[in-house]
Design an enzyme around this catalytic site. Structure first.
Site, PDB file in Angstrom:
ATOM      1  N   ASP A 390       0.822  -1.197   0.000  1.00 23.39           N
ATOM      2  CA  ASP A 390       0.000   0.000   0.000  1.00 23.39           C
ATOM      3  C   ASP A 390       0.865   1.260   0.000  1.00 23.39           C
ATOM      4  OD1 ASP A 390      -2.639   0.655  -0.257  1.00 23.39           O
ATOM      5  OD2 ASP A 390      -3.040   0.830   1.876  1.00 23.39           O
ATOM      6  N   ASP A 459      -9.391  -2.331   1.995  1.00 21.62           N
ATOM      7  CA  ASP A 459      -9.123  -1.774   3.318  1.00 21.62           C
ATOM      8  C   ASP A 459     -10.106  -2.295   4.360  1.00 21.62           C
ATOM      9  OD1 ASP A 459      -7.020  -0.266   2.303  1.00 21.62           O
ATOM     10  OD2 ASP A 459      -8.356   1.364   1.721  1.00 21.62           O
TER      11      ASP A 459
END
Length: 596
Positions: A390, A459
């Site tokens: 990420d 997420d």
């Protein structure tokens, strides 16, 4: 806008017109205006083609003005041409008329039936260039929209604030005050404020937290149900869309190889999407998954409870899917209809985001019910790799790809047409934007900038895997209250909140896992280190309540094949249940043993 003060620091100025030509290309102040003090003067000029916006701003600054206000005008829209340009300057569908005289050309033919048409918001019309056999000229309703005063001169010179207003704004201003070269009107200059509290961000945050909390509750409940089935030595048998918890053999337990493979595959797909526009194919795949997930998580349980007993009989066998009841067919039919409605209206219906969010939540819930982490070791490997992934694709990738790969893919593609054209024709194909549908969306409330607040499904599911693992662990050890589960949900809520705060504070996209992983995995490791449960959770929990029969969790693949770690059935005294001895290092899902 960088030189325009905020509302709290608004500047009060005296608005005056220049002496001579109203376009402000060569402005001068009258003596009456100068008597007011040039440091408090704002110059009001009209748009024309005699000079650029940047030239006007520079001339006003050189004159000593503190700000410049440029008003749209009919003259400026003609750009020194006899006729205006269709679509760019006018639209006949908003109002049209035929006129004999051209005397009112620069005032916009205010008395014509075109200007008085209720559809013509500007109340001004422009010559289209059409003439009939009697010599009449066709006029059409002028557009009067806000534009960006951007040119090389505007950006390279001029530090005073520059504001653009429409002809309608000027009408309101002139009806309320008298502004001329010799008289002034006081005005306040400030940047239009945005909302102080983003309601959409709060709603998306709450939706993400609620999804993870519900998934954790379902995981704990499924584990308790599985333990009860084992004690009664029974197994649940369902049809194609059984709304009961998935059977053990229907679940997938992740390994270290899965964790590494996920990051490699996700990276490859992300780079592919960065270069290749595959949003239509991915959107279709999302629709397929939406049908399955919505039916399994929501529609089928509701239909099953309301349906008569006769609808629970198997009525057909579907290829690759197996036996299906009438309940299954109704559920899949309803889910397919909703998915088709969303696909057809996703760019035109203002409430399409509601269906997308519903599909996304159901997808996350089903994913977290079927995909499982076997122990904390694999969880740490997966989340650590995802953490680095990420950060790399948000912050580091611009050094390689010239822009953030994650931000570009997540934000999708914007309109290809000019923004001024798209303000006039928002439904035009060249004015459409798209985002990948693997997002929870909510429109910004009370924000003139509009747009959506987003949360990627990744997420939710990646930290959710850890939260659900902990929920099953608490169920296995019969924790009351389930303190570990509660701590993980709270940690997820805090991490997601920090990510939102970082977005608001920095004004740029943030890698959510940068905040979520420390607040979940980091907190869990610290807590289990302190209370001594870390070794047990790192390797595999022991179901002490089952009489010390060794690790039992999930059982998926291990219930059908011998453990790759050489786990053997426990002896009668159950000594192999000691996690500090013979089973040290076993994954949670391996070595499944059901007591006789």
């Amino acid at each position: 806008s960088d030189t325009i003060p905020s509302k709290g620091r608004r500047v009060h100025l005296s608005l005056v017109r220049p002496k001579g030509l109203a376009d402000g290309c060569s402005p001068e102040f009258t003596e009456e205006a100068l008597a007011l003090g040039s440091e408090s003067l704002a110059l009001l000029v009209r748009r024309s083609s005699n000079c650029t916006f940047g030239h006007r701003a520079a001339a006003a600054e050189a004159l000593g003005a503190s700000a410049i206000v440029v008003a749209n005008s009919v003259e400026g829209m003609y750009r020194n041409h006899t006729y205006a340009t269709a679509q760019q300057d006018y639209d006949c569908s908003n109002g049209a008329a035929w006129v004999h005289s051209l005397g009112d050309k620069l005032s916009g033919f205010p008395t014509s039936s075109c200007a008085t048409d209720s559809r013509c918001s500007s109340h001004r019309c422009l010559l289209s260039g059409e003439q009939d056999e009697t010599g009449r000229h066709r006029v059409c309703c002028a557009w009067d929209t806000y534009i960006t005063m951007a040119d090389s001169e505007m950006t390279s010179s001029g530090s005073i604030p520059a504001v653009y207003i429409t002809m309608q704004d000027l009408d309101v201003l002139e009806s309320a005050t008298e502004v001329s070269s010799t008289s002034a009107s006081t005005c306040a200059l400030f940047l239009r404020p945005t909302v102080a509290v983003d309601i959409a961000a709060i709603i998306i945050w709450a939706l993400g937290v609620a999804t993870v909390a519900l998934a954790a509750y379902r995981a704990g409940a499924d584990e308790k149900e599985s333990m009860q089935r084992e004690r009664s030595n029974t197994r649940a048998v369902g049809s194609l869309g059984s709304h009961e918890a998935p059977r053990e053999e229907d679940r997938l337990e992740l390994t270290s190889q899965h964790a590494l493979g996920f990051v490699i595959l996700a990276s490859a797909v992300l780079v592919l999407l960065f270069y290749v526009d595959l949003h239509v194919a991915i959107t279709l795949l999302f629709c397929v998954s939406a049908v399955v997930c919505l039916s399994a998580v929501l529609v089928q349980p509701l239909v099953s409870k309301a349906a008569p007993r006769s609808m629970h009989r198997v009525v057909t066998v579907l290829p690759q899917l197996g036996p299906a009841t009438a309940v299954d067919l109704v559920s899949y039919g309803a889910s397919s209809t909703l998915a088709a409605v969303w696909f057809a209206t996703r760019t035109s219906w203002s409430l399409a985001f509601v269906l997308q969010d519903l599909f996304g939540v159901c997808l996350c819930l089903l994913f977290l019910q079927i995909i499982r982490l076997p122990n904390l070791r694999v969880a740490a490997q997966l989340l650590s790799l995802a953490f680095a992934y990420d950060i790399f694709f948000v912050f580091i990738s611009p050094a390689i790809f010239k822009q953030s790969v994650m931000v570009k893919v997540a934000s999708g593609s914007g309109p290809t047409a000019d923004e001024d054209f798209c303000e006039k024709y928002p439904s035009d194909a060249d004015c459409q934007s798209w985002e990948l549908p693997m997002l929870l969306l909510f429109p910004r409330v009370g924000d003139y900038l509009e747009g959506y607040t987003m949360l990627g499904l990744g997420d939710i599911v990646l930290p959710g895997l850890l939260v659900c693992f902990v929920a099953r662990f608490d169920a296995l050890i019969r924790a009351s209250p389930p303190i570990n589960s509660a701590l993980m949900v709270f940690g997820y809520a805090v991490g997601l909140l920090l990510a939102n705060v970082a977005v608001y504070w920095t004004g740029m996209g943030q890698p959510a896992l940068l905040y979520l992983v420390p607040c979940t995995l980091g907190v869990l490791v610290a807590k289990t280190r302190l209370d001594g449960s870390f070794p047990r959770m790192w390797n595999a929990p022991v179901d002490d309540a089952q009489g010390g029969h060794g690790p039992r969790y999930g059982g998926g693949a291990a219930s059908r094949a011998p453990s790759s770690h050489g786990a053997s059935p426990p002896s009668g005294n159950g000594k192999n249940a000691d996690m500090n001895s013979s089973n040290e290092g076993q994954p949670l899902l391996e070595g499944h043993y059901t007591p006789p």
